[in-house]
Enzyme design. Structure first.
Site, PDB file in Angstrom:
ATOM      1  N   ASP A 117      18.102  42.695  -3.713  1.00 32.76           N
ATOM      2  CA  ASP A 117      18.714  43.041  -2.427  1.00 32.76           C
ATOM      3  C   ASP A 117      20.182  43.447  -2.590  1.00 32.76           C
ATOM      4  O   ASP A 117      20.869  42.971  -3.487  1.00 32.76           O
ATOM      5  CB  ASP A 117      18.602  41.844  -1.472  1.00 32.76           C
ATOM      6  CG  ASP A 117      18.799  42.249  -0.027  1.00 32.76           C
ATOM      7  OD1 ASP A 117      18.744  43.449   0.282  1.00 32.76           O
ATOM      8  OD2 ASP A 117      19.020  41.348   0.812  1.00 32.76           O
TER       9      ASP A 117
ATOM     10  N   HIS B 126      20.167  52.761  -4.180  1.00 30.09           N
ATOM     11  CA  HIS B 126      18.802  52.514  -4.673  1.00 30.09           C
ATOM     12  C   HIS B 126      18.629  53.068  -6.088  1.00 30.09           C
ATOM     13  O   HIS B 126      17.955  52.458  -6.922  1.00 30.09           O
ATOM     14  CB  HIS B 126      17.771  53.137  -3.729  1.00 30.09           C
ATOM     15  CG  HIS B 126      17.746  52.472  -2.379  1.00 30.09           C
ATOM     16  ND1 HIS B 126      17.704  51.104  -2.228  1.00 30.09           N
ATOM     17  CD2 HIS B 126      17.764  52.984  -1.119  1.00 30.09           C
ATOM     18  CE1 HIS B 126      17.701  50.807  -0.934  1.00 30.09           C
ATOM     19  NE2 HIS B 126      17.742  51.919  -0.237  1.00 30.09           N
TER      20      HIS B 126
ATOM     21  N   LEU C 226       5.633  41.295 -21.859  1.00 33.64           N
ATOM     22  CA  LEU C 226       6.136  40.909 -20.534  1.00 33.64           C
ATOM     23  C   LEU C 226       5.203  41.509 -19.490  1.00 33.64           C
ATOM     24  O   LEU C 226       4.861  42.689 -19.574  1.00 33.64           O
ATOM     25  CB  LEU C 226       7.551  41.469 -20.315  1.00 33.64           C
ATOM     26  CG  LEU C 226       8.119  41.276 -18.900  1.00 33.64           C
ATOM     27  CD1 LEU C 226       8.604  39.843 -18.699  1.00 33.64           C
ATOM     28  CD2 LEU C 226       9.275  42.237 -18.614  1.00 33.64           C
TER      29      LEU C 226
HETATM   30  C1  IPE Z   1      13.734  42.418   1.132  1.00 36.34           C
HETATM   31  O1  IPE Z   1      14.995  42.904   1.437  1.00 36.34           O
HETATM   32  C2  IPE Z   1      12.863  43.502   0.588  1.00 36.34           C
HETATM   33  C3  IPE Z   1      13.226  44.050  -0.705  1.00 36.34           C
HETATM   34  C4  IPE Z   1      14.246  43.707  -1.451  1.00 36.34           C
HETATM   35  C5  IPE Z   1      12.348  45.073  -1.214  1.00 36.34           C
HETATM   36  P1  IPE Z   1      15.371  43.446   2.898  1.00 36.34           P
HETATM   37  O2  IPE Z   1      16.769  43.910   2.797  1.00 36.34           O
HETATM   38  O3  IPE Z   1      14.367  44.415   3.366  1.00 36.34           O
HETATM   39  O4  IPE Z   1      15.235  42.126   3.772  1.00 36.34           O
HETATM   40  P2  IPE Z   1      15.934  41.722   5.149  1.00 36.34           P
HETATM   41  O5  IPE Z   1      15.593  42.797   6.156  1.00 36.34           O
HETATM   42  O6  IPE Z   1      17.406  41.667   4.905  1.00 36.34           O
HETATM   43  O7  IPE Z   1      15.370  40.385   5.480  1.00 36.34           O
HETATM   44  C1  IPE Z   2      17.161  46.291  -1.325  1.00 35.81           C
HETATM   45  O1  IPE Z   2      18.421  46.761  -0.948  1.00 35.81           O
HETATM   46  C2  IPE Z   2      16.216  47.407  -1.699  1.00 35.81           C
HETATM   47  C3  IPE Z   2      15.118  47.654  -0.732  1.00 35.81           C
HETATM   48  C4  IPE Z   2      14.882  46.975   0.337  1.00 35.81           C
HETATM   49  C5  IPE Z   2      14.240  48.747  -1.044  1.00 35.81           C
HETATM   50  P1  IPE Z   2      18.737  47.056   0.581  1.00 35.81           P
HETATM   51  O2  IPE Z   2      18.406  48.479   0.870  1.00 35.81           O
HETATM   52  O3  IPE Z   2      18.062  46.072   1.451  1.00 35.81           O
HETATM   53  O4  IPE Z   2      20.311  46.855   0.598  1.00 35.81           O
HETATM   54  P2  IPE Z   2      21.151  46.192   1.777  1.00 35.81           P
HETATM   55  O5  IPE Z   2      20.556  44.844   2.044  1.00 35.81           O
HETATM   56  O6  IPE Z   2      21.028  47.101   2.959  1.00 35.81           O
HETATM   57  O7  IPE Z   2      22.535  46.100   1.227  1.00 35.81           O
HETATM   58 MG    MG Z   3      18.621  44.276   2.211  1.00 37.55          MG
END
Ligand code: IPE
Ligand code: IPE
Ligand code: MG
Length: 246
Positions: free
Chosen positions: A22, A39, A133
């Site tokens: 995240d 990303h 792995l």
């Molecule tokens: C969880 O992160 C999903 C992934 C990392 C793929 P999100 O950023 O989508 O989760 P919330 O919305 O903050 O809970």
């Molecule tokens: C996690 O990073 C990746 C995915 C959910 C695909 P985010 O896109 O949720 O990044 P933040 O939380 O907005 O910083």
């Molecule tokens: Mg996020």
């Protein structure tokens, strides 16, 4: 990457680490870049973390790449993410295979673009004999969706109520055959599970490093492993030392 001194490993290394990757969006925002740049940086980082896991002797690594809720993001971001995932398979598959990585997928593949589905199925087949792995990719994955799917298939198979126990449920989940995660890491400082491995994580240890995913490097992973090696997993029982005194 600096090789890891094998004498410098924590005493107890988890068999299975799961990561909620995240913070890509916030990493990009902090640099004045578009979210998709975050990303892309995240996938670059993934390659480094996979290599570090192999060096640390981790056997299973599960990564949360896209949740069933992430479809709710703007279309441009969803499409950009799908393109990045496709590029990663095209670019990294051979390297992963050469490193001895077996790919597995958890989540709903059938709702994804048919060309992407084909690529994923090919990658799973291509790497299925690798043993160094196991990399479990949670893509279009949701823990509740996984449980609903398991219940539906149990009913379709005519399973009777008295046959249902923890083992049987585990066998109907997408993760069948994969041991439960010992350690779940969520980067970026968010303190929630977001529908990740809600059954399998019942007794996992959690770790929340205060860095965005693209900055979670080998030293960060080492800190996570050190922290894990000092945790006492009690599974509802009393501490071992107290047990002996009583
Ligand atoms: C969880 O992160 C999903 C992934 C990392 C793929 P999100 O950023 O989508 O989760 P919330 O919305 O903050 O809970
Ligand atoms: C996690 O990073 C990746 C995915 C959910 C695909 P985010 O896109 O949720 O990044 P933040 O939380 O907005 O910083
Ligand atoms: Mg996020």
């Amino acid at each position: 990457m600096e090789p890891i001194d094998q004498n410098d490993l924590p005493e107890i290394v988890p068999t299975h680490i799961a990561i909620i990757m995240d913070g890509n969006g916030r990493w990009a925002l902090a640099r004045g870049l578009p979210r998709l740049a975050g990303h892309r940086a995240g996938t670059e980082n993934l390659r480094r973390v996979i290599e570090a896991c192999i060096e640390f002797g981790i056997q299973y690594l599960t990564i949360y790449a896209f949740s069933t809720e992430n479809w709710g993001r703007p279309q441009e971001e969803v499409q950009g993410l799908m393109k990045i995932f496709e590029d990663v398979i095209d670019r990294e598959l051979q390297e992963l295979h050469d490193q001895g990585v077996q790919l597995r997928h958890i989540g709903r593949l059938d709702q994804l673009d048919p060309v992407f589905q084909e690529k994923v199925l090919h990658a799973l087949e291509y790497t299925r004999h690798n043993r160094r792995l196991v990399l479990v990719v949670a893509m279009n994955y949701g823990g509740r969706d996984e449980i609903v799917n398991a219940i539906q298939r149990m009913i379709q198979d005519g399973v009777s109520a008295d046959e249902v126990d923890y083992d049987l449920v585990s066998k109907y989940l997408f993760t069948a055959g994969v041991p439960d995660p010992d350690l779940i890491i969520r980067t970026s400082g968010e303190l929630r599970g977001s529908n990740f491995l809600i059954w399998q994580g019942a007794y996992s240890e959690w770790y929340f490093p205060p860095v965005y995913w693209p900055d979670f490097d080998k030293d960060q992973l080492r800190l996570a492993l050190e922290e894990y090696s000092h945790r006492e997993r009690r599974y509802g029982r009393v501490a071992a030392a107290k047990d002996e005194q009583s």
